[in-house]
Design a protein around this motif. Structure first.
Motif, PDB file in Angstrom:
ATOM      1  N   LEU A 170       0.813  -1.213   0.000  1.00  0.00           N
ATOM      2  CA  LEU A 170       0.000   0.000   0.000  1.00  0.00           C
ATOM      3  C   LEU A 170       0.845   1.259   0.000  1.00  0.00           C
ATOM      4  N   SER A 171       1.963   1.243   0.750  1.00  0.00           N
ATOM      5  CA  SER A 171       2.720   2.498   0.901  1.00  0.00           C
ATOM      6  C   SER A 171       4.228   2.382   0.672  1.00  0.00           C
ATOM      7  N   GLN A 172       4.803   1.176   0.852  1.00  0.00           N
ATOM      8  CA  GLN A 172       6.240   1.089   0.568  1.00  0.00           C
ATOM      9  C   GLN A 172       6.458   0.969  -0.941  1.00  0.00           C
ATOM     10  N   ALA A 173       6.001  -0.167  -1.501  1.00  0.00           N
ATOM     11  CA  ALA A 173       6.117  -0.430  -2.935  1.00  0.00           C
ATOM     12  C   ALA A 173       5.352  -1.703  -3.219  1.00  0.00           C
ATOM     13  N   HIS A 174       4.830  -1.849  -4.443  1.00  0.00           N
ATOM     14  CA  HIS A 174       4.205  -3.116  -4.803  1.00  0.00           C
ATOM     15  C   HIS A 174       5.307  -4.063  -5.266  1.00  0.00           C
ATOM     16  N   ALA A 175       5.887  -4.761  -4.285  1.00  0.00           N
ATOM     17  CA  ALA A 175       6.993  -5.678  -4.571  1.00  0.00           C
ATOM     18  C   ALA A 175       6.499  -7.117  -4.658  1.00  0.00           C
ATOM     19  N   ASP A 176       5.217  -7.301  -4.913  1.00  0.00           N
ATOM     20  CA  ASP A 176       4.652  -8.620  -5.156  1.00  0.00           C
ATOM     21  C   ASP A 176       4.904  -9.595  -4.001  1.00  0.00           C
ATOM     22  N   GLY A 177       5.110  -9.055  -2.807  1.00  0.00           N
ATOM     23  CA  GLY A 177       5.225  -9.910  -1.625  1.00  0.00           C
ATOM     24  C   GLY A 177       6.640 -10.223  -1.189  1.00  0.00           C
ATOM     25  N   VAL A 178       7.621  -9.960  -2.037  1.00  0.00           N
ATOM     26  CA  VAL A 178       8.985 -10.349  -1.646  1.00  0.00           C
ATOM     27  C   VAL A 178       9.506  -9.468  -0.511  1.00  0.00           C
ATOM     28  N   PHE A 179       9.082  -8.188  -0.469  1.00  0.00           N
ATOM     29  CA  PHE A 179       9.536  -7.332   0.640  1.00  0.00           C
ATOM     30  C   PHE A 179       8.818  -7.662   1.951  1.00  0.00           C
ATOM     31  N   HIS A 180       7.678  -8.324   1.871  1.00  0.00           N
ATOM     32  CA  HIS A 180       7.041  -8.792   3.109  1.00  0.00           C
ATOM     33  C   HIS A 180       7.961  -9.810   3.783  1.00  0.00           C
ATOM     34  N   LEU A 181       8.559 -10.664   2.958  1.00  0.00           N
ATOM     35  CA  LEU A 181       9.443 -11.696   3.498  1.00  0.00           C
ATOM     36  C   LEU A 181      10.765 -11.090   3.968  1.00  0.00           C
ATOM     37  N   THR A 182      11.365 -10.222   3.151  1.00  0.00           N
ATOM     38  CA  THR A 182      12.658  -9.655   3.556  1.00  0.00           C
ATOM     39  C   THR A 182      12.495  -8.765   4.791  1.00  0.00           C
ATOM     40  N   GLU A 183      11.352  -8.084   4.905  1.00  0.00           N
ATOM     41  CA  GLU A 183      11.091  -7.277   6.107  1.00  0.00           C
ATOM     42  C   GLU A 183      10.973  -8.171   7.342  1.00  0.00           C
ATOM     43  N   ALA A 184      10.266  -9.285   7.208  1.00  0.00           N
ATOM     44  CA  ALA A 184      10.104 -10.204   8.353  1.00  0.00           C
ATOM     45  C   ALA A 184      11.475 -10.693   8.825  1.00  0.00           C
TER      46      ALA A 184
END
Lengths: 389, 138
Positions: free
Chosen positions: A336-350
């Protein structure tokens, strides 16, 4: 229907390195260029050399699909891997890829797997799709002639159904938007960093009711990567390993008319992943949930069982999902606000949360993270539970 | 200019588009178990039989969900926005995507609709208009 389980994961495989390119506009790079950059960052983060990488997973960018992209990327990186897959489940791909990587290592196919995905939807989609075509949606013939064009309209139909069944309120969708933007304001690598209020949310224009502009994710250029290897091997590397504790997928339907839309695959993949990990929702310190729309975040909080079905609306209010709240969600700022990284940044952030390296947006003492991926119109779903080693 | 939003018929879907040209709404039904499939598919989703036939649909149904679209996601929609897209539960038991013509009325979930046909870019397509009555859900 039979659903497989997997105790295989628990504590045997780890994420050993992560890489995120910047998401700023205006740097003219190809998807391949961003993929290479992310791969180099992940390999350096792990303290590995490319000679150590013997497995690779990726898929061609949506904006410029092509034959054997993963092998092209592999060649660009000077690799000749013993294991490779073009793996494509939409936004459910990264979490699924972590499990596929672990499975490939368990099966003796390779020892260290690099996952990379990069896109140039923001700067190059229009010109590339005009000359090179684009990835076909698959069911456009039964959607587009009737006015259903692009994901926001389809997810609006889903959100409307949830509103009808459970009384979910616009201000509750807005609360997700405001919280996610606040997290992005703490992330130097985010496209949208200016904090917003509920008034800003209600002032944003309609896209497809019940969605306003601030219900919808961004369009971005990015590259993201991570490396999976055995925990034993990861322990000898530079970064603190983050263990894969549980992983599961569930893909309930494909076409928008086949789905329930007021629930998603997390209802099945969640309990299986938590079961494999021997954990429950109360163990989760931080949740990075695939947020293509505000509604998707709210829906998953219900379907993972952080609240009762239909209670996602009240759950997201009063700062509960914001840093300092009961369950910080999408601490990086999400799609929504960082970037539409197709989910890969959800994992790298975790992974970075569990390492404790997130600075201002760090969840104190984060030990267990839930990461999810979702693709199509709630068509694919993958769950990953990660733990601090 | 992006490609037009027109379907390309294939072996699985051709009877549907042919019927549309005659302003008839049809769907594939399994001759082994009687289940309707949508969208058209090479086999029945319930029993996997490939024995299917195309049957006329009543065109009557109810709105399962709807969205009022304000953003023109395609240049051809610029003249049309805002418009309403619905997911329509047809009486026979299959769900279709369909544009909803509500005039100056507000569509609601459960509202009864019936299929009509309109011309777009030289071809005929179904849409749904509000009809008297509604289905109350449990």
């Amino acid at each position: 229907m039979r659903q497989g389980g997997g105790k295989l994961w628990n504590g045997r495989y780890a994420i050993a390195g992560v890489g995120e390119t910047d998401v700023s506009r205006g740097n003219r790079r190809t998807s391949l260029g961003l993929a290479v950059e992310a791969a180099r960052l992940a390999v350096a983060d792990a303290g590995l050399s490319f000679d150590d990488i013997d497995g690779i997973l990726s898929h061609a960018p949506y904006s410029d699909p092509e034959f054997l992209f993963t092998i092209k990327l592999s060649e660009a990186l000077g690799l000749a891997p013993s294991f490779a897959l073009d793996l494509h489940l939409g936004g459910a791909t990264p979490c699924a890829a972590a499990a596929v990587a672990a499975a490939a290592i368990a099966a003796g196919q390779c020892e260290t797997v690099l996952y990379v995905f990069a896109e140039t939807m923001l700067t190059q989609y229009k010109e590339r799709s005009a000359t090179h075509g684009h990835l076909r949606w698959g069911y456009e013939d039964f959607e587009e002639p009737f006015g259903l064009v692009e994901a926001p309209t389809a997810y609006a139909l889903a959100a409307q159904r949830h509103i009808h069944e459970y009384g979910t309120k616009p201000k509750q969708l807005g609360a997700v938007s405001v919280s996610t933007r606040f997290h992005a304001s703490l992330n130097t690598n985010a496209q949208m960093r200016k904090p917003i209020t509920l008034d800003d949310y209600f002032a944003s224009r309609w896209i497809a009711e019940p969605f306003r502009l601030l219900d919808c994710s961004l369009i971005s250029d990015f590259g993201g990567a991570f490396i999976v290897t055995s925990v034993d091997r990861a322990r000898d590397l530079r970064a603190r390993p983050v263990e894969i504790l549980g992983a599961a997928q569930h893909h309930p339907h494909r076409f928008v008319t086949s789905g329930e839309l007021s629930r998603c695959g997390a209802t099945i993949s969640g309990p299986r992943a938590f079961g494999a990990a021997g954990l429950s929702t109360s163990d989760v310190d931080v949740a990075e949930l695939y947020d293509c729309f505000t509604y998707t975040t709210l829906l998953q909080l219900e379907d993972y069982g952080f609240c009762g079905k239909g209670e996602g609306g009240p759950f997201v209010e009063n700062g509960r999902i914001t840093l300092g709240g009961e369950l910080p969600v999408n601490t990086h700022g999400g799609l929504l606000s960082q970037a539409h990284a197709d989910g890969v940044f959800h994992l790298t952030e975790a992974v970075q949360q569990l390492r404790g390296t997130c600075g201002e947006r760090q969840v104190p003492e984060a030990e267990v993270a839930l990461v999810s991926g979702n693709g199509g119109i709630l068509a694919t779903h993958s769950t990953l539970i990660l733990g601090r080693s | 200019m992006p490609r037009p939003l027109l379907p390309i018929a294939d072996a699985d879907s051709e009877p549907f588009w042919q019927a549309c040209e005659e302003s008839r709404l049809v769907g594939p039904v399994c001759t082994d178990c009687g289940a309707w499939s949508w969208p058209p598919s090479p086999c029945c989703r319930r029993c996997r039989s490939q024995a299917q036939e195309w049957r006329e649909l009543s065109g009557f149904g109810v709105i399962w969900s709807f969205a009022r679209v304000h953003h023109a996601f395609h240049p051809s929609l610029a003249k049309r926005v805002p418009y309403i897209v619905g997911l329509i539960d047809l009486d026979e038991g299959l769900r279709m995507v369909g544009r909803v013509e509500a005039g100056d009325k507000e569509p609601t979930i459960g509202a009864r609709v019936r299929a009509r046909f309109e011309e777009q870019e030289g071809r005929r397509f179904p849409y749904f208009e509000l009809a008297p009555g509604r289905r109350e859900e449990p």
